[in-house]
Design an enzyme around this catalytic site. Structure first.
Site, mmCIF file in Angstrom:
data_model
loop_
_atom_site.group_PDB
_atom_site.id
_atom_site.type_symbol
_atom_site.label_atom_id
_atom_site.label_comp_id
_atom_site.label_asym_id
_atom_site.label_seq_id
_atom_site.Cartn_x
_atom_site.Cartn_y
_atom_site.Cartn_z
ATOM 1 N N HIS A 1 -6.166 2.132 5.945
ATOM 2 C CA HIS A 1 -5.276 1.709 7.027
ATOM 3 C C HIS A 1 -4.545 2.898 7.639
ATOM 4 C CE1 HIS A 1 -4.861 -2.726 5.625
ATOM 5 N NE2 HIS A 1 -5.889 -2.542 6.398
ATOM 6 N N GLU B 1 0.852 -1.184 0.000
ATOM 7 C CA GLU B 1 0.000 0.000 0.000
ATOM 8 C C GLU B 1 0.889 1.234 0.000
ATOM 9 O OE1 GLU B 1 -2.245 -0.242 3.589
ATOM 10 O OE2 GLU B 1 -3.605 -1.787 2.857
#
Length: 293
Positions: free
Chosen positions: A252, A214
């Protein structure tokens, strides 16, 4: 062959009497060798009781001594989760897997710093992770067991849902998995991409790896440089967050672009330069992996 866990692993559930602990322990026991693997629970207020036949102990240390467990999984609420991690570390377990999301960053900084200063042997997976599964042997965490198939492809990911997506694609292509590991998306966590990649590299029954990352942080870049110099097996990759804006947190807690190298494009370019085949389309992960075998 598997990594981190196998059919003989004995597991403690910390927080076994909570809603999440009960639900996921019950589901994990129904998968493969889970009924034999889950040997203890921990709740200081419920010691000497049991959960569906699993004895509950007051401390992790006592649970380890009485059952021989070497791994714990944590479903403790965020405010107490860091203390639960440290309790497992103090008991000298081999591995602690923290599923809990929302642990304060300051709490995790203190735990990780103390683990380093005291040179603790316990490995930490997570927090805010789906756990780890060795198909047809054991699952520890919240992943759906039915999409997995035993085989020779390793999967490591910061994202839980993208782990499931990659596994589902592999299984549809009749490519089973040796193990699938979710390392979690928090900024302060335990095992990194590079750690899991190294373990897969040393596993004689893993032939290739999907690495899913990510935006935010240097972990994927660090792993890529190691892969370029050391990896003996093909690796394919995907980075989530191509459209993310700098300074905006995406999902996140660790997914925040704070520097040019934190962007998805920058990470993808580093991965390409290190010999990793990459895709910007998450629906192509399985086919991309198949193309390098």
């Amino acid at each position: 062959m598997s990594i981190l866990i196998n059919k003989n692993t004995k597991v403690i559930t910390q927080g076994i009497t909570g809603k999440s602990g009960q639900f996921h322990t019950r589901a994990c026991r129904k998968y493969a060798n889970g009924h034999s693997a889950y040997v203890a629970g921990v709740n200081p207020r419920r010691a000497y009781e049991d959960f569906e036949g699993i004895p509950i102990f007051g401390t992790v240390k006592e649970a380890k001594i009485q059952t021989g467990a070497t791994v714990s999984v944590i479903y403790v609420p965020p405010a107490a989760a860091a203390a639960a991690i440290w309790e497992a570390v103090e008991a000298n377990l081999d591995l602690v897997i923290c599923i809990t999301e929302g642990i304060p960053v300051r709490d995790m900084i203190k735990v990780r710093d103390r683990m380093r200063r005291e040179n603790r042997k316990t490995l930490l997976l997570g927090p805010n992770c789906p756990g780890v599964i060795t198909p047809d042997e054991l699952k520890i965490g919240i992943m759906p067991g039915h999409i997995h198939k035993k085989g020779r492809i390793g999967v490591v990911s910061r994202s839980g849902t993208l782990t499931y997506e990659a596994v589902s694609q592999l299984t549809a292509l009749n490519l089973g998995q040796s193990s699938a590991v979710g390392i979690g998306g928090d900024p302060i966590n335990g095992l990194k991409h590079i750690d899991i990649i190294q373990i897969f590299n040393n596993d004689p029954n893993t032939d290739a790896v999907i690495m899913i990352g990510e935006i935010g942080g240097p972990d994927e870049a660090n792993a890529s440089y190691w892969i370029k110099d050391n990896m003996k097996k093909p690796v394919v990759g995907f980075i989530a967050g191509v459209t993310a804006l700098p300074g905006k947190r995406m999902g996140h807690a660790g997914a925040l672009i704070s520097a040019d190298a934190d962007t998805a494009e920058a990470k993808l370019e580093i991965m390409r330069s290190c010999g990793i085949k990459v895709t910007k389309n998450p629906s192509e992960m399985g086919h991309l992996l198949k193309s390098v075998l």
